[in-house]
Every structure is written in C-alpha cells, then in structure tokens.
Design a protein around this motif. Structure first.
Motif, PDB file in Angstrom:
ATOM      1  N   GLN A 129       5.516 -24.649   3.698  1.00 42.73           N
ATOM      2  CA  GLN A 129       5.798 -26.254   2.789  1.00 42.73           C
ATOM      3  C   GLN A 129       3.995 -26.509   3.368  1.00 42.73           C
ATOM      4  OE1 GLN A 129       7.679 -27.955   1.160  1.00 42.73           O
ATOM      5  NE2 GLN A 129       9.239 -26.909   1.914  1.00 42.73           N
ATOM      6  N   TRP A 143       9.016 -21.201   7.253  1.00 38.90           N
ATOM      7  CA  TRP A 143       9.349 -21.888   6.447  1.00 38.90           C
ATOM      8  C   TRP A 143       8.056 -23.187   6.182  1.00 38.90           C
ATOM      9  CZ3 TRP A 143      11.799 -26.819   6.719  1.00 38.90           C
ATOM     10  CH2 TRP A 143      12.340 -26.636   5.149  1.00 38.90           C
ATOM     11  N   ARG A 144       8.034 -24.099   7.242  1.00 42.56           N
ATOM     12  CA  ARG A 144       7.469 -24.615   7.585  1.00 42.56           C
ATOM     13  C   ARG A 144       5.667 -24.672   7.420  1.00 42.56           C
ATOM     14  NH1 ARG A 144      10.665 -26.144  13.005  1.00 42.56           N
ATOM     15  NH2 ARG A 144      12.384 -27.266  12.468  1.00 42.56           N
ATOM     16  N   ARG A 159      12.636 -31.014   9.523  1.00 45.06           N
ATOM     17  CA  ARG A 159      10.647 -30.584   8.382  1.00 45.06           C
ATOM     18  C   ARG A 159      10.007 -30.492  10.100  1.00 45.06           C
ATOM     19  NH1 ARG A 159      10.120 -31.771   3.438  1.00 45.06           N
ATOM     20  NH2 ARG A 159      11.662 -32.827   2.178  1.00 45.06           N
ATOM     21  N   ALA A 160       9.944 -31.305  11.274  1.00 47.25           N
ATOM     22  CA  ALA A 160       9.160 -31.173  11.845  1.00 47.25           C
ATOM     23  C   ALA A 160      10.423 -29.789  13.444  1.00 47.25           C
ATOM     24  CB  ALA A 160       8.488 -32.121  12.842  1.00 47.25           C
TER      25      ALA A 160
END
Length: 283
Positions: free
Chosen positions: A199, A195-196, A175-176
């Motif tokens: 989000q 994508w991040r 995620r990071a």
C-alpha cells in the motif's frame, strides 16, 4: 550531345539513380513550383509533367538534374548529419534521465525491502516472545479458587501466558500495525505486513508502470488475505460473511484482469510513440 551518346547515358543510368533524380525533381517542383522548376531545368512544363506522371526522365531533364545533384547531395548530407547530432543529444539526455530514474527506483525498492524486513523481524520477535511465554514454567498451575479459600495463591516462578487481545471484530484488518496483532491474525500476519508495505509503495509510485506493478501486488495480496485467511479489509467496519468474501475476491480478480489489459494498452502506446519519435520518447 549526340543522340547515340544520350541513349548510352540513359541506358547506363541505374534504376536507383533514376529514382533519386525523380525524387530531386519532385522536391524542386514542391519548393519552386512547376513553372520555375521547368525554367531552372531548361524544359517546358509539358515535358516536366509528362516525366512526373510516367516516372521516366528525358535525357535533357536527367542531365539538368545531374548538374544539380552534387549541391542537393551536400544539402541532404548536411541535414542528415544535423539530424543525427540532434538524435544523439536527445538520446544522451534521455539515457541520463533513465539512469536517474533507475537509481531512484532502486533506492525506493531497497527502502521498501528494509522496511518489510524490519516489520517481519519485529513480528518474528513478537511471536518468539509469545511462544516463550507459553512454554515458560516452573511450579504447578494455579488451583481453582473456592468459596473457603478465596482467590487462588499466585504460583511463584511462572509467568502468565500471553492472551489474545480482545477485538470487537477480530477479523477486521487495520491499516496500521497494532500491539500483539500476531495473536489476532495468526498465520495471516506476514501477508498483512506485506500488504501494508505494498500500500505504501502504491501511494508513493509516480511513474505509470510502477503504479501498475504496485496495484497488481496490492490486489494479489488482498485476494490471499480475503480468500485464504477469511479476513475483512478496511475501510469496512464489520466482518464479511462467506458470500461477501467471495464477492470481494471476484471483484479483485476482475480488477486484475482490467489492470493487465490497461498495462498492455499502455505498452502498445509506448512502443508506438517510440517508433513515431525515432526513440526520442521514453516515458
């Protein structure tokens, strides 16, 4: 009034005027009741009901209604002006709120663009550094060590090439961002960066249609990450096989269809609310 003159007046009355007088009569009956309305107009209740059922006014009833018409028109005009003023105030307030929402959305989009551009620039700098490490040289490559020589002597003037970071599951997307992740994800890195960012936009969305757009963007990017690059998305902690990836792509395509249907339903409800509230409802 002579009968001949009454017939002339009745024939000269336009259908629109007749309909307006009938409307005035119905309003008076609704407000005062049939008995009081008949008394105010100087007719009996039987005549009143006959005119209401047939939609045709007698000359006497039409004349009585004509006498009440100026006051009724003044009242209707005042009510119309008041309603228009209320609508103007509501529209002005809604327009101000809409401008504020657009400014807030523009600020958020600009911030997202800056964050995405910065992330992409950082990835490009990393990639350029890796390529420079790979192509930088000078001297000869180190010789293989032998039992007699021991470890190979270090070659002067040659920087070590960047190595791919070790991952227990290299196909798992985090995620990071992580250091040197472009060496792990390769060509999928720009898509993962977007994508991040998507989000983050989905998490920060407060308006319904902004959430629709952000969720659509996330699903589209996940289909690319899974289907084209063969990667696995969190919170899964193990790599998907080919069957898993096909199933995950299918689930996201179905979610996109459901999202489009929900957006269409929300648009129809919003149009209906605007029609029913004469444009006072905007959100």
């Amino acid at each position: 009034m002579p009968a001949r003159e009454r017939r002339a007046i009745d024939e000269a009355r336009s259908p629109e005027r007749e309909e307006w007088l009938l409307t005035l009569l119905r309003d008076l009956v609704d407000e005062a009741g049939p008995g009081k309305a008949a008394a105010q107009l100087g007719v009996d209740r039987k005549t009143l009901w006959r005119c209401l059922r047939s939609g045709r006014l007698t000359p006497r009833l039409a004349g009585a209604l004509e006498g009440r018409l100026p006051a009724a028109e003044r009242t209707a005009s005042a009510q119309l002006r008041e309603r228009v003023a209320v609508l103007e105030r509501h529209l002005e307030a809604q327009a101000e709120e809409l401008r504020a929402g657009v400014d807030s959305l523009r600020t958020g989009v600009e911030a997202l663009d800056r964050a995405q551009a910065e992330a992409l620039a950082q990835w490009e700098r990393r990639l350029a550094r890796v390529e420079a490490n790979r192509t930088a040289g000078g001297g000869t490559p180190p010789a293989s060590p032998s039992p007699a020589q021991g470890a190979a002597p270090q070659v002067v003037g040659r920087r070590p090439a960047a190595e791919r970071p070790w991952r227990y599951h290299p196909d798992l997307v985090t995620r990071a961002p992580e250091p040197d992740e472009e060496l792990v994800y390769g060509e999928a890195t720009p898509v993962i960066v977007r994508w991040r960012a998507a989000q983050v936009a989905l998490r920060d969305s407060t308006r319904k249609f902004d959430r629709f757009d952000a969720e659509q963007r996330v699903l589209e990017l996940e289909i690319v990450i899974i289907g084209e690059h063969g990667l696995t998305l969190p919170p899964v902690t193990y790599g998907w096989d080919e069957a898993d990836r096909k199933h995950e792509v299918w689930k996201r395509k179905e979610a996109l269809k459901a999202l489009h249907a929900a957006r269409e339903r929300a648009l129809k409800r919003r149009r209906l609310r605007r029609i029913l509230t004469l444009g006072l409802w905007w959100n």
